[in-house]
Motif scaffolding. Structure first.
Motif, PDB file in Angstrom:
ATOM      1  N   GLY A  92       7.346   6.876 -23.109  1.00 29.66           N
ATOM      2  CA  GLY A  92       6.972   6.319 -21.813  1.00 29.66           C
ATOM      3  C   GLY A  92       5.480   6.111 -21.694  1.00 29.66           C
ATOM      4  N   ASP A  93       4.970   6.280 -20.464  1.00 32.60           N
ATOM      5  CA  ASP A  93       3.549   6.048 -20.216  1.00 32.60           C
ATOM      6  C   ASP A  93       2.650   6.977 -21.026  1.00 32.60           C
ATOM      7  N   ALA A  94       3.135   8.131 -21.417  1.00 31.95           N
ATOM      8  CA  ALA A  94       2.314   9.038 -22.230  1.00 31.95           C
ATOM      9  C   ALA A  94       1.955   8.402 -23.561  1.00 31.95           C
ATOM     10  N   ALA A  95       2.808   7.480 -24.048  1.00 33.48           N
ATOM     11  CA  ALA A  95       2.557   6.801 -25.318  1.00 33.48           C
ATOM     12  C   ALA A  95       2.016   5.400 -25.132  1.00 33.48           C
ATOM     13  N   HIS A  96       2.396   4.727 -24.027  1.00 35.12           N
ATOM     14  CA  HIS A  96       2.088   3.292 -23.943  1.00 35.12           C
ATOM     15  C   HIS A  96       2.002   2.813 -22.496  1.00 35.12           C
ATOM     16  N   ALA A  97       1.164   3.426 -21.687  1.00 38.29           N
ATOM     17  CA  ALA A  97       1.000   2.990 -20.306  1.00 38.29           C
ATOM     18  C   ALA A  97       0.508   1.542 -20.263  1.00 38.29           C
ATOM     19  N   ILE A  98       1.099   0.753 -19.360  1.00 39.73           N
ATOM     20  CA  ILE A  98       0.723  -0.649 -19.229  1.00 39.73           C
ATOM     21  C   ILE A  98       0.424  -0.959 -17.763  1.00 39.73           C
ATOM     22  N   VAL A  99      -0.173  -2.122 -17.517  1.00 42.80           N
ATOM     23  CA  VAL A  99      -0.405  -2.560 -16.137  1.00 42.80           C
ATOM     24  C   VAL A  99       0.935  -3.020 -15.546  1.00 42.80           C
ATOM     25  N   PRO A 100       1.059  -3.047 -14.214  1.00 44.44           N
ATOM     26  CA  PRO A 100       2.390  -3.186 -13.599  1.00 44.44           C
ATOM     27  C   PRO A 100       2.860  -4.610 -13.343  1.00 44.44           C
ATOM     28  N   PHE A 101       2.181  -5.615 -13.894  1.00 43.13           N
ATOM     29  CA  PHE A 101       2.403  -6.971 -13.401  1.00 43.13           C
ATOM     30  C   PHE A 101       3.628  -7.671 -13.966  1.00 43.13           C
ATOM     31  N   HIS A 102       4.354  -7.035 -14.848  1.00 43.43           N
ATOM     32  CA  HIS A 102       5.636  -7.605 -15.258  1.00 43.43           C
ATOM     33  C   HIS A 102       6.795  -6.765 -14.741  1.00 43.43           C
ATOM     34  N   GLY A 103       6.459  -5.697 -14.005  1.00 42.23           N
ATOM     35  CA  GLY A 103       7.501  -4.829 -13.480  1.00 42.23           C
ATOM     36  C   GLY A 103       8.318  -4.160 -14.571  1.00 42.23           C
ATOM     37  N   GLN A 104       7.688  -3.897 -15.735  1.00 45.28           N
ATOM     38  CA  GLN A 104       8.444  -3.389 -16.873  1.00 45.28           C
ATOM     39  C   GLN A 104       8.068  -1.966 -17.288  1.00 45.28           C
ATOM     40  N   ALA A 117      -6.100  -0.954   9.437  1.00 45.94           N
ATOM     41  CA  ALA A 117      -7.349  -0.197   9.365  1.00 45.94           C
ATOM     42  C   ALA A 117      -7.101   1.229   8.900  1.00 45.94           C
ATOM     43  N   GLU A 118      -6.084   1.861   9.464  1.00 46.41           N
ATOM     44  CA  GLU A 118      -5.788   3.248   9.094  1.00 46.41           C
ATOM     45  C   GLU A 118      -5.389   3.359   7.632  1.00 46.41           C
ATOM     46  N   ASP A 119      -4.499   2.439   7.182  1.00 48.12           N
ATOM     47  CA  ASP A 119      -4.052   2.491   5.794  1.00 48.12           C
ATOM     48  C   ASP A 119      -5.182   2.165   4.824  1.00 48.12           C
ATOM     49  N   TYR A 120      -5.961   1.147   5.144  1.00 50.93           N
ATOM     50  CA  TYR A 120      -7.026   0.728   4.219  1.00 50.93           C
ATOM     51  C   TYR A 120      -8.049   1.846   4.030  1.00 50.93           C
ATOM     52  N   ASP A 121      -8.409   2.501   5.115  1.00 50.98           N
ATOM     53  CA  ASP A 121      -9.428   3.553   5.008  1.00 50.98           C
ATOM     54  C   ASP A 121      -8.868   4.844   4.410  1.00 50.98           C
ATOM     55  N   ALA A 122      -7.581   5.092   4.579  1.00 50.81           N
ATOM     56  CA  ALA A 122      -6.995   6.357   4.107  1.00 50.81           C
ATOM     57  C   ALA A 122      -6.529   6.303   2.658  1.00 50.81           C
ATOM     58  N   HIS A 123      -6.109   5.145   2.186  1.00 46.99           N
ATOM     59  CA  HIS A 123      -5.500   5.065   0.858  1.00 46.99           C
ATOM     60  C   HIS A 123      -6.542   4.792  -0.214  1.00 46.99           C
ATOM     61  N   PRO A 124      -6.495   5.520  -1.301  1.00 46.71           N
ATOM     62  CA  PRO A 124      -7.503   5.351  -2.360  1.00 46.71           C
ATOM     63  C   PRO A 124      -7.277   4.059  -3.142  1.00 46.71           C
ATOM     64  N   VAL A 125      -8.306   3.657  -3.859  1.00 46.92           N
ATOM     65  CA  VAL A 125      -8.193   2.524  -4.776  1.00 46.92           C
ATOM     66  C   VAL A 125      -7.638   3.045  -6.100  1.00 46.92           C
ATOM     67  N   GLY A 126      -6.498   2.527  -6.499  1.00 50.39           N
ATOM     68  CA  GLY A 126      -5.903   2.918  -7.773  1.00 50.39           C
ATOM     69  C   GLY A 126      -6.516   2.140  -8.921  1.00 50.39           C
ATOM     70  N   THR A 127      -6.507   2.724 -10.104  1.00 46.24           N
ATOM     71  CA  THR A 127      -7.048   2.060 -11.282  1.00 46.24           C
ATOM     72  C   THR A 127      -5.917   1.565 -12.176  1.00 46.24           C
ATOM     73  N   LEU A 128      -6.234   0.591 -13.015  1.00 44.46           N
ATOM     74  CA  LEU A 128      -5.241  -0.055 -13.871  1.00 44.46           C
ATOM     75  C   LEU A 128      -5.767  -0.132 -15.295  1.00 44.46           C
ATOM     76  N   ALA A 129      -4.940   0.244 -16.256  1.00 39.76           N
ATOM     77  CA  ALA A 129      -5.380   0.255 -17.644  1.00 39.76           C
ATOM     78  C   ALA A 129      -4.182   0.125 -18.569  1.00 39.76           C
ATOM     79  N   GLY A 166       3.336  11.075 -18.538  1.00 36.42           N
ATOM     80  CA  GLY A 166       2.569  10.004 -17.927  1.00 36.42           C
ATOM     81  C   GLY A 166       1.272   9.643 -18.612  1.00 36.42           C
ATOM     82  N   ALA A 167       0.561   8.697 -17.991  1.00 38.02           N
ATOM     83  CA  ALA A 167      -0.647   8.140 -18.592  1.00 38.02           C
ATOM     84  C   ALA A 167      -1.721   9.195 -18.828  1.00 38.02           C
ATOM     85  N   GLY A 168      -1.752  10.231 -17.989  1.00 37.64           N
ATOM     86  CA  GLY A 168      -2.728  11.301 -18.174  1.00 37.64           C
ATOM     87  C   GLY A 168      -2.175  12.477 -18.951  1.00 37.64           C
ATOM     88  N   SER A 169      -1.288  12.223 -19.874  1.00 46.56           N
ATOM     89  CA  SER A 169      -0.506  13.228 -20.596  1.00 46.56           C
ATOM     90  C   SER A 169      -1.310  14.401 -21.142  1.00 46.56           C
TER      91      SER A 169
END
Length: 466
Positions: free
Chosen positions: A314-326, A285-297, A164-167
């Motif tokens: 995979g992501d260990a070599a080339h992590a991408i943002v998720p906006f193409h679903g690829q 309210a419960e979900d918004y306060d409980a779930h962390p903000v994820g980062t994108l890079a 993964g991205a934090g390899s």
């Protein structure tokens, strides 16, 4: 005895498990070290994450592993984007020409466990709760640390990092010899919410649901609430719920996660900007306060391997943002290419060729994923975008050998990502020229447009579909 070298994989997630299975089926002895416990025993502990969209490239990898039918049995078909505008209207923008061109919403945890089962059945040995602590690439050994903190040394002459991205393997390789690593942070983050199954919502909210049984809204679509600069999306789950993801800038002008620090502020914002979505989120309210903000890079590396001793995939070599679903699809495509290269080549040759083939293509999908974020949050309701989309669809119908929307090339064919990026830009320039200053496809002489297209761009390469 097999002449093939034993292979040690770091990471038993989606890409690691699928790669391990494909290598074992080709006769390799494969050990996989995964720092987390076995999710089939302890439950999936991958954390909350954006739903996964399975498209043709990923499906082809699963077909090659003999697993596609099993996966699709637990997936939900998505025909296109259901765009929800600020004035409360909605409309479907199909991804492809018909139901032969769709994508699939899949559960990360369910898919991971299915792939683990398949890999074990192929003879892969998994070592759960064993994370990489250090690697001696010259000696062909590594040190792993257990969940209880105990360490041990393991022979590992050939290492493949699918962690993964934090390899951890990437960090060890970079310490041994710099890989030319760069991380570009998007500056936007995400937070996940949930639309529950229809049975858990008041009947009054479902009067416009269209009778979708257990789903509160149309199940066969990826829903988007584009608002220019930010958005919400929702992907269906098999049991009737939807995973909703809010994408916002992390800091800066309102709205951002900095200016919406808690559910009270966020609820006011949602009432103003996502008025039709908020009533479908009873645990907002419960979900918004409980779930962390994820980062994108986006991760860029100049080098993916150390000779024949270590390689990143995979992501260990080339992590991408998720906006193409690829992201997953690209990683799965990695496994097909790498397994074929390793079957018949020494590891140094295979790793070098893998990087040569894949690096330009993953660079292209990284670019397209960033561009797709702008398209999803801004363009899908823009008259210029809609005019180009409609004219492109007409050209594709009239001259399918010369025009195919970039999204279709990426999502429904095996054309290289780099080709899709280049061809897509050329096609977009042509659409701009044909429309001139108008946003009216009906004002374009289609016969003349087809003639211009065929004179301007060469035919598309032979297309490979599943």
């Amino acid at each position: 005895m097999s002449s093939k070298p034993p292979l040690t994989l770091i990471g038993g997630g989606l890409v690691g498990a699928l790669l391990a299975q494909q290598l074992a089926r080709r006769g390799f002895v494969v050990d996989v070290f995964e720092k987390r416990p076995d999710p089939r025993v302890s439950g999936f502990a991958g954390g909350r994450s954006i739903n996964l969209a399975l498209a043709e490239r990923g499906l082809q990898a699963l077909r090659s592993a003999g697993l596609a039918e099993q996966v699709l049995a637990h997936a939900v078909m998505m025909r296109g984007r259901m765009v929800h505008t600020a004035d409360g209207r909605s409309g479907l923008q199909r991804y492809g020409v018909d139901d032969s061109e769709v994508i699939w919403s899949v559960s990360r945890g369910g898919l991971n466990m299915l792939l683990l089962d398949a890999a074990e059945a192929a003879g892969v040995r998994f070592h759960f709760g064993q994370g990489l602590a250090a690697a001696d690439f010259d000696a062909g050994r590594m040190r792993v640390v257990g969940l209880d903190g105990t360490e041990r040394d393991v022979d590992a002459p050939v290492l493949i990092g699918a962690d993964g991205a934090g390899s951890a393997l990437r960090a060890a390789m970079n310490a041994h010899r710099p890989l030319g690593e760069r991380t570009d942070w998007l500056g936007h983050g995400y937070k996940e919410l949930e639309i529950p199954p229809a049975t858990q919502l008041p009947d009054a909210l479902l009067r416009d649901s269209g009778g979708h049984d257990q789903f509160a809204i149309e199940p066969h679509a990826l829903h988007i609430w584009p608002r220019g600069g930010y958005m919400c999306i929702a992907l269906p789950n098999t049991e009737g719920s939807f995973t909703v993801t809010l994408f916002l800038p992390g800091h800066g002008a309102h709205p951002s996660f900095a200016t919406l620090p808690d559910s009270r502020a966020a609820e006011t914002f949602f009432r103003e900007e996502f008025g039709d979505l908020l009533p479908l989120l009873p645990r907002f309210a419960e979900d918004y306060d409980a779930h962390p903000v994820g980062t994108l890079a986006t991760l860029y590396l100049e080098r993916w391997h150390l000779g024949g001793r270590a390689l990143l995939v995979g992501d260990a070599a080339h992590a991408i943002v998720p906006f193409h679903g690829q992201g997953m699809n690209c990683g799965f495509e990695d496994t097909v290419v790498l397994a074929a290269l390793l079957d018949g080549n020494d590891t140094a040759e295979a790793f070098a060729e893998f990087q040569r083939i894949r690096q330009p293509n993953v660079g292209a999908i990284a670019t397209m994923a960033l561009e797709n974020y702008v398209e999803m949050r801004d363009s899908v309701a823009d008259p210029r975008y809609l005019a180009k989309r409609e004219l492109g669809a007409r050209l594709a119908a009239r001259a399918p050998q010369h025009f195919m929307a970039r999204y279709r090339m990426v999502t429904f064919t095996h054309l290289p990502y780099a080709y899709a990026l280049e061809r897509g830009r050329a096609q977009d320039l042509l659409l701009e020229q044909l429309l001139r200053e108008r946003n009216d496809p009906d004002a374009v002489d289609l016969d003349a447009a087809v003639a211009t297209l065929e004179a301007t761009l060469p035919p598309l390469p032979p297309l490979r579909h599943g």
